[in-house]
Design a protein around this motif. Structure first.
Motif: not given
Length: 539
Positions: A395-423
């Protein structure tokens, strides 16, 4: 089914003989373990007792056709009470539209045990509960699929232990802090109003909620009268009343009978006398009633009577409290038209799977499975057409990707479950993995999010779609987990509970079946009949 989703029998201290509807020993009302009145000031206009989504359907269906002239229309609009939609800080992202541009619709139906009027007081409740802080004893999520082909209903037991988030009352700015540890979900209504119950649901389920509806206790009786009765069935004579005066007072002979008015309300509130006397049984009886009501609305020709419609419009609008998105007859009528697109055969009613924790309950792993199906708009009746996962990069996106080194990515932790705390450290680990792969602008967010059962990548606008898909491709995350959302400001990778360890992501096999523990009931099932406990039968 699970324990209760409609008002409980009244066993508040000092009112042993009160009729059902003001709390119960089962939900702990009056003890130190989460029952009793929630703290906070009185909210006399918020004490609204709710039926089910079918009551909402009935109300909005009739009000649209009953309006005769502008003045009457404005009168009906003035009847409708309004309150804020979400009082919490966690704003769950709206679902990504499907290929046709359609999105699901999620409505939370809430009912309160408050006695905020003389009329409501007469229909059930001890005198000392008049004007007390309300408890949300009815909580039911109605999910209308994006393509409007099916509907799913999920009830939550009133004594489910949850974390109530911080809520701010928009009327006076009062801040209700987040609960310390888990407390009963029915207390959320006393933390500023129905918007806090919405916030609690979103915090627990990760489901974006579009609207809420509360229906007045007395209005339940009036609307049941207006439709001329709803057929229900019992397999033996029943009288819901024990030696101590507990019970709804429902008295029926064996067989199928149309119930209306106060008798309909008794049916919906009955716990003593149905099966094992638990809220599980009461939930089952409610689902039977609601399915029957849907069929009655579709088949009952008398609803074309202008006088009957006008009466129903008046009673329905007086009974409703809604969010600003549903605050006119026109908006409610439009909603009813959406709900009516679904045939009874495609309506599935369930109760959140749970297990006992002492006298309370908590969600199980099956509950998360049920919530995921709703989040992903998967029909609970199993009749969805198979959705094929597109191949990576097809599936082609409407806008092509920038070079990898220019892509800003924020990574967040959503691993918490009902029975376990977040990793611990998952955001740092995955951000480091991206940097190693050439995404130099990947950074970790130290905050821990509410549970995400699956790892997802979200982006806010079309010009970042190519970047988001490139990040997914580099980590082996499937295209279906790349979602557009205005709740993020840039490409955001949320590490879900399916990636609690390791550096290689493996998408879990998809199990899209409704858990058996949800005790699903089909809307077209007209053969259901409640089993009567012999101790509450008569001859």
């Amino acid at each position: 089914m699970t324990r209760g989703i409609v008002q409980g029998e009244d066993t508040r201290q000092g009112a042993p003989d009160a009729p059902e509807g003001a709390g119960s020993a089962v939900d702990g009302t009056g003890d130190a373990d989460g029952g009793g009145e929630a703290p906070g000031r009185r909210r006399p206009r918020r004490g609204r007792r709710a039926l089910r989504w079918t009551a909402v359907t009935l109300a909005v269906l009739m009000t649209g056709t009953a309006a005769a002239g502008y003045l009457y229309y404005e009168h009906l609009n003035d009847n409708i009470k309004k309150d804020a939609l979400n009082l919490g800080d966690n704003k769950v992202a709206a679902p990504t539209p499907n290929a046709a541009g359609q999105t699901p619709l999620n409505i939370l139906v809430i009912g309160s045990d408050a006695r905020d009027s003389e009329e409501n007081q007469q229909l059930g409740g001890a005198r000392e509960t008049f004007g007390a802080t309300p408890l949300a004893d009815v909580q039911m999520l109605v999910h209308l699929s994006a393509d409007r082909s099916n509907m799913s209903v999920v009830s939550m037991p009133r004594d489910t232990l949850v974390q109530i988030p911080k809520c701010t009352d928009p009327d006076d700015g009062k801040v209700y802090p987040a609960s310390e540890g888990r407390t009963m979900t029915n207390r959320s209504l006393g933390h500023g109003g129905p918007g806090c119950t919405v916030a609690t649901w979103q915090e627990l389920t990760g489901i974006h909620i579009d609207h809420f509806v509360m229906v007045d206790f007395a209005g339940v009786v009036a609307m049941a009268d207006a439709v001329g009765g709803v057929p229900v069935c019992v397999d033996a004579n029943i009288h819901s009343r024990d030696a101590e005066g507990h019970g709804s007072g429902l008295k029926l002979e064996k067989g199928t009978h149309p119930v209306k008015g106060e008798q309909a309300l008794q049916w919906l509130r009955t716990r003593y006398g149905f099966e094992d006397g638990s809220d599980l049984a009461r939930a089952k009886a409610q689902h039977m009633y609601l399915n029957s009501l849907v069929r009655t609305l579709r088949e009952n020709a008398t609803l074309s009577s202008p006088n009957r419609l006008r009466r129903l419009a008046e009673e329905a609008t007086r009974a409703l409290t809604v969010d600003p998105g549903l605050d006119t007859v026109k908006k409610l009528y439009d909603l009813s038209n959406e709900l009516r697109k679904v045939e009874p055969e495609r309506i599935t009613m369930t109760t959140m799977p749970n297990r006992y924790v002492g006298a309370r309950v908590e969600p199980t792993e099956d509950a998360e499975q049920l919530f995921r199906l709703v989040r992903e708009d998967i029909a609970l009746d199993g009749k969805d057409a198979k959705k094929k996962e597109p191949a990576q990069g097809t599936t082609a996106p409407t806008d092509p990707a920038a070079p990898d080194e220019e892509i800003a990515v924020q990574v967040r932790n959503g691993t918490r479950t009902y029975s376990t705390a977040a990793a611990r450290g998952r955001a740092n680990t995955v951000a480091g993995l991206l940097v190693e792969q050439g995404f130099d602008r990947a950074v970790a967010d130290p905050a821990v999010l509410p549970s995400e059962d699956r790892t997802v990548i979200r982006y806010p606008s079309a010009d970042l779609e190519g970047d988001a898909r490139r990040v997914a491709e580099s980590l082996g995350i499937p295209p279906s987990s790349v979602q557009r959302s205005t709740d993020v400001s840039g490409v955001t990778l949320i590490v879900g509970a399916d990636w609690r360890e390791g550096t290689a992501y493996r998408a879990p096999e998809s199990d899209d079946t409704t858990p058996e523990s949800a005790e699903a009931l089909n809307g077209a099932d007209d053969s259901a009949c409640m089993h009567v406990n012999p101790a509450f039968s008569w001859s």
